[in-house]
Write a protein that holds these residues in place. Structure first.
Motif, PDB file in Angstrom:
ATOM      1  N   LEU A  14       0.863  -1.264  -0.018  1.00 33.26           N
ATOM      2  CA  LEU A  14      -0.072  -0.074  -0.105  1.00 33.26           C
ATOM      3  C   LEU A  14       0.918   1.354  -0.075  1.00 33.26           C
ATOM      4  O   LEU A  14       1.871   1.685   1.172  1.00 33.26           O
ATOM      5  N   GLY A  15       0.758   1.882  -1.087  1.00 32.34           N
ATOM      6  CA  GLY A  15       1.607   3.117  -1.113  1.00 32.34           C
ATOM      7  C   GLY A  15       2.801   3.221  -2.077  1.00 32.34           C
ATOM      8  O   GLY A  15       3.177   1.997  -2.714  1.00 32.34           O
ATOM      9  N   ALA A  16       2.959   4.338  -2.702  1.00 31.65           N
ATOM     10  CA  ALA A  16       4.075   4.319  -3.923  1.00 31.65           C
ATOM     11  C   ALA A  16       4.946   5.547  -3.792  1.00 31.65           C
ATOM     12  O   ALA A  16       5.757   5.882  -4.835  1.00 31.65           O
ATOM     13  N   GLY A  17       5.283   5.966  -2.640  1.00 27.70           N
ATOM     14  CA  GLY A  17       6.003   7.065  -2.132  1.00 27.70           C
ATOM     15  C   GLY A  17       7.469   6.423  -1.992  1.00 27.70           C
ATOM     16  O   GLY A  17       7.807   5.385  -2.360  1.00 27.70           O
ATOM     17  N   GLY A  18       8.263   7.311  -1.209  1.00 22.35           N
ATOM     18  CA  GLY A  18       9.788   6.894  -1.099  1.00 22.35           C
ATOM     19  C   GLY A  18      10.041   5.717  -0.098  1.00 22.35           C
ATOM     20  O   GLY A  18      10.681   4.809  -0.572  1.00 22.35           O
ATOM     21  N   ALA A  19       9.255   5.587   0.759  1.00 17.80           N
ATOM     22  CA  ALA A  19       9.281   4.279   1.593  1.00 17.80           C
ATOM     23  C   ALA A  19       8.846   3.151   0.925  1.00 17.80           C
ATOM     24  O   ALA A  19       9.473   2.290   0.641  1.00 17.80           O
ATOM     25  N   SER A  20       7.734   3.399   0.098  1.00 16.27           N
ATOM     26  CA  SER A  20       7.179   2.124  -0.285  1.00 16.27           C
ATOM     27  C   SER A  20       8.010   1.541  -1.698  1.00 16.27           C
ATOM     28  O   SER A  20       8.133   0.467  -1.813  1.00 16.27           O
ATOM     29  N   THR A  21       8.544   2.678  -2.254  1.00 15.99           N
ATOM     30  CA  THR A  21       9.535   2.211  -3.252  1.00 15.99           C
ATOM     31  C   THR A  21      10.784   1.361  -2.794  1.00 15.99           C
ATOM     32  O   THR A  21      11.153   0.305  -3.573  1.00 15.99           O
ATOM     33  N   ALA A  22      11.334   1.729  -1.715  1.00 14.79           N
ATOM     34  CA  ALA A  22      12.409   0.916  -1.240  1.00 14.79           C
ATOM     35  C   ALA A  22      11.650  -0.435  -0.712  1.00 14.79           C
ATOM     36  O   ALA A  22      12.564  -1.528  -0.982  1.00 14.79           O
ATOM     37  N   LEU A  23      10.687  -0.535  -0.326  1.00  8.68           N
ATOM     38  CA  LEU A  23      10.106  -1.857   0.366  1.00  8.68           C
ATOM     39  C   LEU A  23       9.695  -2.527  -0.902  1.00  8.68           C
ATOM     40  O   LEU A  23      10.075  -3.875  -1.018  1.00  8.68           O
ATOM     41  N   ILE A  34       0.923  -3.114  -6.231  1.00  6.89           N
ATOM     42  CA  ILE A  34       1.066  -1.965  -5.545  1.00  6.89           C
ATOM     43  C   ILE A  34      -0.314  -1.354  -5.622  1.00  6.89           C
ATOM     44  O   ILE A  34      -0.874  -0.857  -6.802  1.00  6.89           O
ATOM     45  N   ALA A  35      -0.818  -0.888  -4.624  1.00 13.65           N
ATOM     46  CA  ALA A  35      -2.284  -0.001  -4.466  1.00 13.65           C
ATOM     47  C   ALA A  35      -1.952   1.443  -3.891  1.00 13.65           C
ATOM     48  O   ALA A  35      -1.152   1.475  -3.166  1.00 13.65           O
ATOM     49  N   ASN A  36      -2.286   2.560  -4.512  1.00 17.53           N
ATOM     50  CA  ASN A  36      -1.997   3.752  -4.387  1.00 17.53           C
ATOM     51  C   ASN A  36      -3.003   4.612  -4.653  1.00 17.53           C
ATOM     52  O   ASN A  36      -3.762   4.453  -5.793  1.00 17.53           O
ATOM     53  N   ARG A  37      -3.311   5.508  -3.853  1.00 15.82           N
ATOM     54  CA  ARG A  37      -4.538   6.598  -4.107  1.00 15.82           C
ATOM     55  C   ARG A  37      -4.271   7.075  -5.378  1.00 15.82           C
ATOM     56  O   ARG A  37      -5.279   7.629  -6.165  1.00 15.82           O
ATOM     57  N   ASN A  38      -3.019   7.648  -5.688  1.00 13.58           N
ATOM     58  CA  ASN A  38      -2.558   8.343  -7.011  1.00 13.58           C
ATOM     59  C   ASN A  38      -2.175   7.128  -7.901  1.00 13.58           C
ATOM     60  O   ASN A  38      -1.295   6.625  -8.031  1.00 13.58           O
ATOM     61  N   ALA A  39      -3.074   6.576  -8.787  1.00 15.69           N
ATOM     62  CA  ALA A  39      -2.801   5.425  -9.651  1.00 15.69           C
ATOM     63  C   ALA A  39      -1.840   5.565 -10.579  1.00 15.69           C
ATOM     64  O   ALA A  39      -1.032   4.853 -10.890  1.00 15.69           O
ATOM     65  N   ALA A  40      -1.796   6.969 -10.948  1.00 14.49           N
ATOM     66  CA  ALA A  40      -0.579   7.249 -12.158  1.00 14.49           C
ATOM     67  C   ALA A  40       0.661   6.942 -11.355  1.00 14.49           C
ATOM     68  O   ALA A  40       1.714   6.476 -11.748  1.00 14.49           O
ATOM     69  N   ARG A  41       1.016   7.415 -10.116  1.00 14.69           N
ATOM     70  CA  ARG A  41       2.295   7.449  -9.306  1.00 14.69           C
ATOM     71  C   ARG A  41       2.228   5.918  -9.157  1.00 14.69           C
ATOM     72  O   ARG A  41       3.644   5.187  -9.365  1.00 14.69           O
ATOM     73  N   ALA A  42       1.388   5.138  -8.896  1.00 16.42           N
ATOM     74  CA  ALA A  42       1.449   3.500  -8.713  1.00 16.42           C
ATOM     75  C   ALA A  42       2.223   3.096 -10.147  1.00 16.42           C
ATOM     76  O   ALA A  42       3.212   2.259 -10.067  1.00 16.42           O
ATOM     77  N   GLU A  43       1.472   3.539 -11.273  1.00 18.45           N
ATOM     78  CA  GLU A  43       2.128   2.804 -12.431  1.00 18.45           C
ATOM     79  C   GLU A  43       3.444   3.242 -12.770  1.00 18.45           C
ATOM     80  O   GLU A  43       4.160   2.365 -13.413  1.00 18.45           O
ATOM     81  N   ALA A  44       3.816   4.242 -12.284  1.00 14.17           N
ATOM     82  CA  ALA A  44       5.071   4.851 -12.731  1.00 14.17           C
ATOM     83  C   ALA A  44       6.155   3.917 -11.714  1.00 14.17           C
ATOM     84  O   ALA A  44       7.249   3.488 -12.478  1.00 14.17           O
ATOM     85  N   LEU A  45       5.806   3.656 -10.615  1.00 10.24           N
ATOM     86  CA  LEU A  45       6.637   2.756  -9.776  1.00 10.24           C
ATOM     87  C   LEU A  45       6.547   1.539 -10.446  1.00 10.24           C
ATOM     88  O   LEU A  45       7.838   0.888 -10.415  1.00 10.24           O
ATOM     89  N   VAL A  46       5.677   0.940 -10.887  1.00  8.41           N
ATOM     90  CA  VAL A  46       5.687  -0.342 -11.434  1.00  8.41           C
ATOM     91  C   VAL A  46       6.617  -0.313 -12.688  1.00  8.41           C
ATOM     92  O   VAL A  46       7.302  -1.448 -12.792  1.00  8.41           O
ATOM     93  N   GLY A  47       6.258   0.633 -13.426  1.00  7.35           N
ATOM     94  CA  GLY A  47       7.366   0.738 -14.514  1.00  7.35           C
ATOM     95  C   GLY A  47       8.804   0.678 -14.270  1.00  7.35           C
ATOM     96  O   GLY A  47       9.741   0.027 -14.973  1.00  7.35           O
TER      97      GLY A  47
END
Length: 278
Positions: free
Chosen positions: A132-141, A155-168
């Motif tokens: 849950l989350g796609a910020g700095g901590a979640s990126t490391a985890l 990965i689930a995040n309230r900002n879906a675009a940010r989650a998609e970017a992290l997955v990429g």
């Protein structure tokens, strides 16, 4: 350990800072190791981080900084160099100041989180995992969980675009791993991890619908205050195993000390931390 003119000062950058518990763990460990250093909270708003960074460079007593929400990604951008996974993800949670003012960042959140799980008898390998989350901590985890061998990471995040970017980004680093975005629904997951600040310091919210958590699953939260967040309380009531946020930080303390004021070469990303928390 008494503070004197030779004490090395580390600042803990956060906003807000009232919930921080890392200074107590860090300073106690320095006393145990007879290291003349102290960690002090600095509450710095995001808009003020750049000017604060200049102060870090110019204060000779400063050994560096430990960085937490919401500064981990911004801090990485201010560093002169990033090492290890911090360079791959452009996220840092610890920054060393060298004598010439040069600032070098590393990222130990993921290592600490996985080490904390294993030290408490839970191996994430082969687990279907919801993050849950796609910020700095979640990126490391996320990267650490993939390296630990989870079967799938959603990965689930309230900002879906940010989650998609992290997955990429994660797919580029881990082309064979199963990584996707999805809703904040724990149905069918073995391991559920909160990498956000939801539930922090009186926030009554949960980052996932607790009714979807299955008995016997593992629910981990990186929030340290309160120790029992609404998510953990709800998960425990559902018959799930729980893992508190303090364990992630406790598993990093010796790595922080060695990188900032000890043997930086010894504080590798594969080193097992010596500190244990009952």
């Amino acid at each position: 350990m008494d503070i004197d003119g030779r004490t090395r000062v580390i600042v803990h950058l956060a906003y807000p800072s009232a919930h921080l518990q890392t200074p107590a763990l860090f300073n106690a460990r320095c006393r145990e190791r007879r290291i003349n250093a102290v960690l002090v909270p600095w509450e710095v708003a995001p808009a003020d981080l750049a000017t604060t960074w200049a102060a870090l460079r110019n204060a000779s007593s400063i050994a560096g900084a430990i960085v937490t929400i919401p500064h981990k990604e911004t801090a990485a951008a201010h560093c002169d160099a990033l090492e290890g996974v911090a360079a791959e993800l452009t996220v840092a949670n610890v920054v060393r100041r060298d004598a010439d003012g040069r600032l070098t960042g590393r990222l130990y959140d993921g290592l600490g989180f996985v080490a904390g799980l294993r030290q408490h008898g839970y191996d994430p390998r082969g687990r279907r995992t919801l993050l849950l989350g796609a910020g700095g901590a979640s990126t490391a985890l996320a990267q650490a969980l993939i390296e630990a061998g989870v079967a799938e990471l959603v990965i689930a995040n309230r900002n879906a675009a940010r989650a998609e970017a992290l997955v990429g980004r994660l797919r580029e680093l881990n082309p064979s791993a199963r990584i996707a975005t999805g809703p904040a629904d724990a149905t069918g997951f073995d391991l559920i991890v909160n990498g956000t600040s939801v539930g922090l310091d009186g926030d009554p919210a949960s980052p996932v619908d607790i009714a979807t958590i299955a008995r016997g699953s593992m629910v981990a939260d990186i929030v340290m205050k309160p120790a029992m967040t609404p998510l953990l309380i709800g998960a425990q009531a559902r018959g799930a195993q729980i893992h508190q946020g303090v364990h992630m930080v406790a598993a990093q303390i010796d790595l922080f000390i060695d990188f900032l004021i000890g043997d930086a070469a010894a504080a590798t990303e594969t080193q097992r931390p010596a500190l244990r928390l009952a």
